[in-house]
Design a protein around this motif. Structure first.
Motif, PDB file in Angstrom:
ATOM      1  N   ARG A   1       0.803   3.982   8.039  1.00 38.70           N
ATOM      2  CA  ARG A   1       1.707   4.848   7.289  1.00 38.70           C
ATOM      3  C   ARG A   1       2.381   5.875   8.192  1.00 38.70           C
ATOM      4  O   ARG A   1       3.554   5.774   8.500  1.00 38.70           O
TER       5      ARG A   1
ATOM      6  N   GLN B   1       6.036   4.928  10.025  1.00 39.84           N
ATOM      7  CA  GLN B   1       7.124   5.403   9.179  1.00 39.84           C
ATOM      8  C   GLN B   1       8.364   5.840   9.954  1.00 39.84           C
ATOM      9  O   GLN B   1       9.481   5.812   9.416  1.00 39.84           O
TER      10      GLN B   1
ATOM     11  N   THR C   1       0.497   3.048   3.112  1.00 41.44           N
ATOM     12  CA  THR C   1       1.938   3.172   2.958  1.00 41.44           C
ATOM     13  C   THR C   1       2.263   4.467   2.219  1.00 41.44           C
ATOM     14  O   THR C   1       1.376   5.275   1.936  1.00 41.44           O
ATOM     15  N   SER C   2       3.546   4.652   1.909  1.00 46.87           N
ATOM     16  CA  SER C   2       3.999   5.814   1.145  1.00 46.87           C
ATOM     17  C   SER C   2       4.818   5.341  -0.036  1.00 46.87           C
ATOM     18  O   SER C   2       5.717   4.511   0.113  1.00 46.87           O
TER      19      SER C   2
ATOM     20  N   VAL D   1      12.496   7.456   3.499  1.00 41.90           N
ATOM     21  CA  VAL D   1      11.651   6.775   4.492  1.00 41.90           C
ATOM     22  C   VAL D   1      11.884   5.261   4.357  1.00 41.90           C
ATOM     23  O   VAL D   1      11.118   4.554   3.691  1.00 41.90           O
TER      24      VAL D   1
ATOM     25  N   MET E   1       9.119   2.490   4.697  1.00 42.65           N
ATOM     26  CA  MET E   1       8.112   2.311   3.654  1.00 42.65           C
ATOM     27  C   MET E   1       8.702   1.709   2.378  1.00 42.65           C
ATOM     28  O   MET E   1       8.082   1.739   1.315  1.00 42.65           O
TER      29      MET E   1
END
Length: 300
Positions: A12, A16, A45-46, A53, A56
């Motif tokens: 993440r 990113q 992840t986000s 972003v 992601m």
């Protein structure tokens, strides 16, 4: 022996900011390799807008395809209730929220004041409590800010305490631009420890000035037993110009094992993973331990 938990943030926080697109299959293989090396907490992840972003953007696809393993958690970043609700539909059982100890950084990062950011998180915590989802709080700029300079440790303590009061099970303290030294980190920890139990604190140190390992060591001596790190030192901060990556997981593991701590991580397999992801990204590993161990292998 002392047990230390490593929170792997490479998939993440590490990926990113990559300008090249990293495909979902590569992200999943990275996570699987990290788990095989012994990592038990891997930020996957986000759940944020792809506009902010882009790397992601595949968060839903990744979580749907990611194999689950007993005893392994895959926290995801959810900056608001919309992100939390989306993550929940994909079986996420732990999320993370970010606040800052610097007003300027908060405005540049999430376009609101520190107090406003805390208010925005309230619905996330309430929903998480209802759903039985754990929330981890992050505090950025705990030593210094790229816009304001040194940050008052008491301000860090106040934000950390607010994150705990909301319901965080743990607060990760981030030296976002990597200017911290053992002395400044310890001053910060001493202030925070008056408001938050040390057992619920984690260290998240960037290596911009080459001090991250020293800061991990100082924090370990202070009593911290949780550290965030990124395989091969991937990552940085998109809102802090010049900030280099997180400390490499391999370097943290090597240090902690040398101190007699246990992490449950196989360093050899972790080094293999570092070499592999570096090859995928077309660069040399960012870990000194990996470079040294890989060179030693090549010479045999």
């Amino acid at each position: 022996m002392t047990q230390v938990r490593i929170v792997e943030v490479g998939p993440r926080d590490g990926l990113q900011n990559e300008t090249q697109t990293v495909v979902t299959a590569t992200k999943i293989e990275l996570i699987e390799r990290l788990v095989a090396a012994g990592l038990r907490t891997v930020e996957a992840t986000s759940f944020v807008s792809p506009r902010w972003v882009p790397q992601m953007a595949d968060h839903a696809e990744l979580m749907a395809a990611l194999p689950r393993h007993p005893g392994v958690t895959y926290p995801v970043l959810t900056p608001n209730l919309k992100g939390f609700e989306a993550a929940l539909t994909h079986g996420v059982r732990e999320v993370a929220v970010f606040a800052a100890a610097s007003e300027s950084f908060s405005q540049r990062n999430i376009n609101c004041s520190i107090s406003e950011s805390i208010e925005r998180f309230q619905p996330v915590f309430e929903a998480a409590q209802r759903e039985g989802v754990r929330v981890r709080g992050y505090v950025s700029c705990v030593v210094s800010c790229p816009y304001e300079g040194p940050v008052d440790p008491q301000r860090v303590a106040e934000v950390a305490a607010q994150m705990m009061a909301l319901g965080s099970y743990e607060v990760s303290l981030g030296d976002t631009i990597g200017t911290g030294t053992p002395a400044s980190v310890l001053r910060m920890l001493e202030a925070v420890a008056t408001r938050v139990p040390v057992a619920q604190l984690a260290g998240h140190y960037h290596d911009t000035y080459g001090m991250a390992a020293a800061n991990v060591h100082a924090s370990y001596q202070f009593g911290l037993r949780v550290f965030d790190s990124s395989v091969s030192g991937l990552g940085g901060c998109p809102y802090a110009k010049g900030a280099s990556g997180n400390i490499a997981t391999e370097d943290v593991v090597y240090l902690l094992h040398g101190l007699g701590a246990t992490t449950g991580i196989d360093l050899e397999r972790l080094v293999d993973t570092s070499v592999w992801i570096s090859q995928q990204l077309g660069r040399e590993p960012g870990s000194r331990v990996t470079r040294a161990m890989f060179a030693k292998r090549q010479s045999i």
